[in-house]
Design an enzyme around this catalytic site. Structure first.
Site, mmCIF file in Angstrom:
data_model
loop_
_atom_site.group_PDB
_atom_site.id
_atom_site.type_symbol
_atom_site.label_atom_id
_atom_site.label_comp_id
_atom_site.label_asym_id
_atom_site.label_seq_id
_atom_site.Cartn_x
_atom_site.Cartn_y
_atom_site.Cartn_z
ATOM 1 N N SER A 124 -30.290 -4.913 10.593
ATOM 2 C CA SER A 124 -30.047 -4.578 9.194
ATOM 3 C C SER A 124 -30.900 -3.379 8.783
ATOM 4 O O SER A 124 -30.680 -2.272 9.274
ATOM 5 C CB SER A 124 -30.295 -5.809 8.318
ATOM 6 O OG SER A 124 -29.796 -5.615 7.016
ATOM 7 N N HIS A 159 -23.775 -5.329 8.977
ATOM 8 C CA HIS A 159 -23.091 -6.419 8.243
ATOM 9 C C HIS A 159 -21.665 -6.040 7.854
ATOM 10 O O HIS A 159 -21.192 -6.373 6.772
ATOM 11 C CB HIS A 159 -23.875 -6.798 6.985
ATOM 12 C CG HIS A 159 -25.316 -7.079 7.208
ATOM 13 N ND1 HIS A 159 -25.758 -8.041 8.100
ATOM 14 C CD2 HIS A 159 -26.435 -6.532 6.649
ATOM 15 C CE1 HIS A 159 -27.090 -8.068 8.075
ATOM 16 N NE2 HIS A 159 -27.513 -7.157 7.216
#
Length: 234
Positions: A124, A159
Site C-alpha cells: 500500500s 488495492h
C-alpha cells in the site's frame, strides 16, 4: 541487483493465514536467515502492526527487526539500514511517511541501500512510495495523486480490486493527465522490479491481477496475469 517488491495488498498485515507473498520476499535475499526490517512509519508506528510483523516473521527463517522514527533504535540510521537484507515498509498515510522520511534523511539512506542491493518491499503506502507518483487517501476521504520518491518510473495504484473507487479514479487521473502512466495491483499481487524493469509479477490469490495503464492517445488498460505462488508449477 537493485530490487523493489511493490504489493497492492496482502502479506502478514492483510492475509495472516496466507504466507505466500511474505515467504516470496524472504526467498529473494538468497540467504538462509535474512535480516528483515519493518518500517511502520505510515501507520504512526502502530503497536498492533509491529506486533503482527513479529508474530509472523519470528516463526520464519529470518532475523526480524523494526525501525521506529518516533523511538529510533540507534543514532546512525544509515549503518542500521545498510546492515539489513530486506526493508519491508508497511501501509498507512503516504504523505506522513514521505514527510518524516525526508526530515530524517531516510529517503536518501533507502536509495543508497537499494543501490547497494538491499531489497526494498512494501504494501500500500509501502508500495506507492517507491514510484514517481501514486494514488493515495492520505489527505482525507478522497483519493488524490501524490508525488513520491521516484526510485521507480511512473505511477502506482494499490488495492485495485479492494476498494471500489480505486480503479475508476486511477483511470480518470491518467486519462486527464493528472498522473503519469503506471501499474495497478489487486490485493494479493506483488510486482517485483529488478532495476527499472519488471522481473516477476506474483500473487497469493488465484484470481488477483495486475494492470498496466497508459494514455498515449486514449486511455489503455492491459490486464496481466501473475504467477500464482500457490501453484505446484511455480
Amino acid at each position: 541487483m537493485k530490487q523493489i517488491i511493490a504489493m497492492g495488498g496482502g502479506g502478514f498485515s492483510m492475509e495472516p493465514d496466507n504466507m505466500l507473498l511474505d515467504t516470496y520476499i524472504l526467498r529473494q535475499s538468497n540467504k538462509a536467515t535474512p535480516k528483515i526490517c519493518f518500517v511502520p512509519t505510515a501507520s504512526g508506528d502502530a503497536d498492533s502492526y509491529i506486533a503482527r510483523f513479529y508474530d509472523f516473521f519470528r516463526k520464519q527463517s529470518c532475523v526480524p527487526s523494526h525501525l521506529s522514527l518516533f523511538k529510533p533504535p540507534v543514532r546512525d540510521l544509515q549503518r542500521y539500514i545498510l546492515d539489513k537484507d530486506i526493508i519491508y515498509v508497511g501501509g498507512g498515510n503516504t504523505k506522513n511517511l514521505l514527510a518524516l522520511w525526508r526530515e530524517w534523511g531516510l529517503d536518501i539512506i533507502l536509495k543508497k541501500a537499494w543501490e547497494q542491493g538491499v531489497i526494498l518491499a512494501g504494501i500500500s503506502a509501502g508500495s506507492i512510495c517507491w514510484f514517481e507518483q501514486g494514488v493515495t487517501d492520505s489527505y482525507g476521504d478522497e483519493l488524490e495523486p501524490i508525488d513520491c520518491l521516484g526510485f521507480l518510473k511512473g505511477s502506482n495504484c494499490p488495492h485495485y480490486d479492494g476498494e471500489p473507487n480505486r480503479r475508476p479514479t486511477y483511470q480518470n487521473f491518467i486519462k486527464e493527465k493528472q498522473i503519469q502512466s503506471g501499474i495497478a495491483a489487486d490485493d494479493g499481487v506483488a510486482i517485483h522490479y529488478a532495476g527499472q524493469k519488471i522481473h516477476h509479477i506474483v500473487s497469493s490469490r488465484v484470481d488477483a491481477k495486475a494492470y498496466i495503464l497508459g494514455n498515449h492517445v486514449d486511455l489503455s488498460e492491459k490486464e496481466v496475469q501473475p504467477y500464482f505462488l500457490g501453484s505446484e508449477l511455480y
